[in-house]
Design an enzyme around this catalytic site. Structure first.
Site, PDB file in Angstrom:
ATOM      1  N   CYS A 107       0.853  -1.201   0.000  1.00  0.00           N
ATOM      2  CA  CYS A 107       0.000   0.000   0.000  1.00  0.00           C
ATOM      3  C   CYS A 107       0.886   1.248   0.000  1.00  0.00           C
ATOM      4  O   CYS A 107       0.577   2.230  -0.691  1.00  0.00           O
ATOM      5  CB  CYS A 107      -0.943   0.007   1.194  1.00  0.00           C
TER       6      CYS A 107
ATOM      7  N   ASP B  69      10.464  -6.411  -8.918  1.00  0.00           N
ATOM      8  CA  ASP B  69      10.795  -7.021  -7.631  1.00  0.00           C
ATOM      9  C   ASP B  69      12.214  -6.616  -7.238  1.00  0.00           C
ATOM     10  O   ASP B  69      13.126  -6.592  -8.075  1.00  0.00           O
ATOM     11  CB  ASP B  69      10.671  -8.547  -7.723  1.00  0.00           C
TER      12      ASP B  69
ATOM     13  N   HIS C  19       3.484 -12.556  -9.060  1.00  0.00           N
ATOM     14  CA  HIS C  19       4.864 -12.530  -9.546  1.00  0.00           C
ATOM     15  C   HIS C  19       4.817 -12.861 -11.035  1.00  0.00           C
ATOM     16  O   HIS C  19       4.322 -13.934 -11.416  1.00  0.00           O
ATOM     17  CB  HIS C  19       5.712 -13.611  -8.875  1.00  0.00           C
TER      18      HIS C  19
ATOM     19  N   ASN D 236       2.053 -16.638  -4.375  1.00  0.00           N
ATOM     20  CA  ASN D 236       2.317 -17.340  -3.123  1.00  0.00           C
ATOM     21  C   ASN D 236       1.199 -16.975  -2.142  1.00  0.00           C
ATOM     22  O   ASN D 236       0.877 -15.794  -1.976  1.00  0.00           O
ATOM     23  CB  ASN D 236       3.671 -16.934  -2.552  1.00  0.00           C
TER      24      ASN D 236
ATOM     25  N   HIS E  17      -0.218 -10.122  -4.577  1.00  0.00           N
ATOM     26  CA  HIS E  17       0.661  -9.713  -5.677  1.00  0.00           C
ATOM     27  C   HIS E  17       0.923 -10.912  -6.568  1.00  0.00           C
ATOM     28  O   HIS E  17       1.177 -12.013  -6.095  1.00  0.00           O
ATOM     29  CB  HIS E  17       1.988  -9.140  -5.147  1.00  0.00           C
TER      30      HIS E  17
ATOM     31  N   THR F 143       5.255 -13.468   1.982  1.00  0.00           N
ATOM     32  CA  THR F 143       5.855 -12.616   3.013  1.00  0.00           C
ATOM     33  C   THR F 143       5.188 -11.249   3.089  1.00  0.00           C
ATOM     34  O   THR F 143       5.326 -10.555   4.096  1.00  0.00           O
ATOM     35  CB  THR F 143       7.357 -12.413   2.751  1.00  0.00           C
TER      36      THR F 143
ATOM     37  N   GLY G 294       5.421 -19.387   1.292  1.00  0.00           N
ATOM     38  CA  GLY G 294       6.429 -18.363   1.013  1.00  0.00           C
ATOM     39  C   GLY G 294       5.869 -16.957   0.864  1.00  0.00           C
ATOM     40  O   GLY G 294       6.598 -16.052   0.452  1.00  0.00           O
TER      41      GLY G 294
ATOM     42  N   HIS H 162      -6.420  -2.981  -1.222  1.00  0.00           N
ATOM     43  CA  HIS H 162      -5.751  -3.992  -0.408  1.00  0.00           C
ATOM     44  C   HIS H 162      -6.609  -5.248  -0.217  1.00  0.00           C
ATOM     45  O   HIS H 162      -7.710  -5.165   0.324  1.00  0.00           O
ATOM     46  CB  HIS H 162      -5.401  -3.401   0.970  1.00  0.00           C
TER      47      HIS H 162
HETATM   48  P1  5GP Z   1       6.094 -13.081  -1.511  1.00  0.00           P
HETATM   49  O1  5GP Z   1       7.257 -13.755  -0.847  1.00  0.00           O
HETATM   50  O2  5GP Z   1       5.150 -12.453  -0.497  1.00  0.00           O
HETATM   51  O3  5GP Z   1       5.350 -13.943  -2.498  1.00  0.00           O
HETATM   52  O4  5GP Z   1       6.703 -11.932  -2.399  1.00  0.00           O
HETATM   53  C1  5GP Z   1       7.115 -10.718  -1.877  1.00  0.00           C
HETATM   54  C2  5GP Z   1       8.073 -10.143  -2.885  1.00  0.00           C
HETATM   55  O5  5GP Z   1       8.228  -8.773  -2.610  1.00  0.00           O
HETATM   56  C3  5GP Z   1       9.467 -10.762  -2.829  1.00  0.00           C
HETATM   57  O6  5GP Z   1       9.771 -11.334  -4.101  1.00  0.00           O
HETATM   58  C4  5GP Z   1      10.384  -9.608  -2.467  1.00  0.00           C
HETATM   59  O7  5GP Z   1      11.629  -9.650  -3.139  1.00  0.00           O
HETATM   60  C5  5GP Z   1       9.569  -8.398  -2.859  1.00  0.00           C
HETATM   61  N1  5GP Z   1       9.816  -7.222  -2.061  1.00  0.00           N
HETATM   62  C6  5GP Z   1       9.888  -7.162  -0.702  1.00  0.00           C
HETATM   63  N2  5GP Z   1      10.103  -5.893  -0.296  1.00  0.00           N
HETATM   64  C7  5GP Z   1      10.156  -5.128  -1.429  1.00  0.00           C
HETATM   65  C8  5GP Z   1      10.356  -3.729  -1.660  1.00  0.00           C
HETATM   66  O8  5GP Z   1      10.502  -2.920  -0.751  1.00  0.00           O
HETATM   67  N3  5GP Z   1      10.352  -3.323  -2.960  1.00  0.00           N
HETATM   68  C9  5GP Z   1      10.179  -4.209  -4.004  1.00  0.00           C
HETATM   69  N4  5GP Z   1      10.200  -3.690  -5.229  1.00  0.00           N
HETATM   70  N5  5GP Z   1       9.977  -5.534  -3.812  1.00  0.00           N
HETATM   71  C10 5GP Z   1       9.970  -5.992  -2.552  1.00  0.00           C
HETATM   72 ZN    ZN Z   2      -1.829  -3.271   1.137  1.00  0.00          ZN
END
Ligand code: 5GP
Ligand code: ZN
Length: 112
Positions: free
Chosen positions: A10, A33, A103, A88, A101, A96, A94, A49
């Site tokens: 957000c 990313d 990928h 994810n 989002h 986080t 995975g 959100h």
């Molecule tokens: P998840 O693990 O939740 O599926 O993906 C989160 C993604 O967000 C990860 O691939 C991580 O590299 C990316 N990410 C985390 N923090 C940031 C950030 O501050 N900026 C950007 N551009 N990507 C982020």
């Molecule tokens: Zn959000």
């Protein structure tokens, strides 16, 4: 305080945290990313959100379909249309960041 008030994505959508923008329209934002897992690794998020893809699908299926179209558009522009799309969902898968989002992995031939 709502869940969204403390949400990294957000804040990125609002421009409070910088990001490298790839695409934007009224409902959707896409950015590179920070830790790419492929030559091109873009995250596509709805501006509204939702915690995960199932919540998004239930609340706004048209936005989920739109995210798939945006992924295709990015891959068409940058890698002859081939891409992998991953959501994810849940800590043990995975996830986080709990703002849904997609990928988008593209830009090179991907392993199976
Ligand atoms: P998840 O693990 O939740 O599926 O993906 C989160 C993604 O967000 C990860 O691939 C991580 O590299 C990316 N990410 C985390 N923090 C940031 C950030 O501050 N900026 C950007 N551009 N990507 C982020
Ligand atoms: Zn959000």
């Amino acid at each position: 305080m709502s869940e969204a008030d403390d949400c990294l994505f957000c804040k990125i959508i609002a421009g409070q945290i910088p990001s490298s923008k790839v695409y934007e329209d009224d409902t959707t934002y896409a950015f590179n990313d920070i830790n790419p897992k492929a030559k091109i690794h873009v995250l596509i998020v709805p501006k509204k959100h939702y915690a995960n893809v199932a919540e998004l699908a239930a609340a706004d299926p048209a936005e989920l379909a739109h995210i798939a179209e945006v992924a295709q558009h990015i891959a068409d522009e940058r890698f002859h249309g081939a891409f992998r799309l991953v959501f994810n969902t849940g800590l043990d898968a995975g996830q986080t960041v709990f703002h849904v989002h997609a990928h988008v992995l593209t830009g090179e031939v991907l392993d199976e």
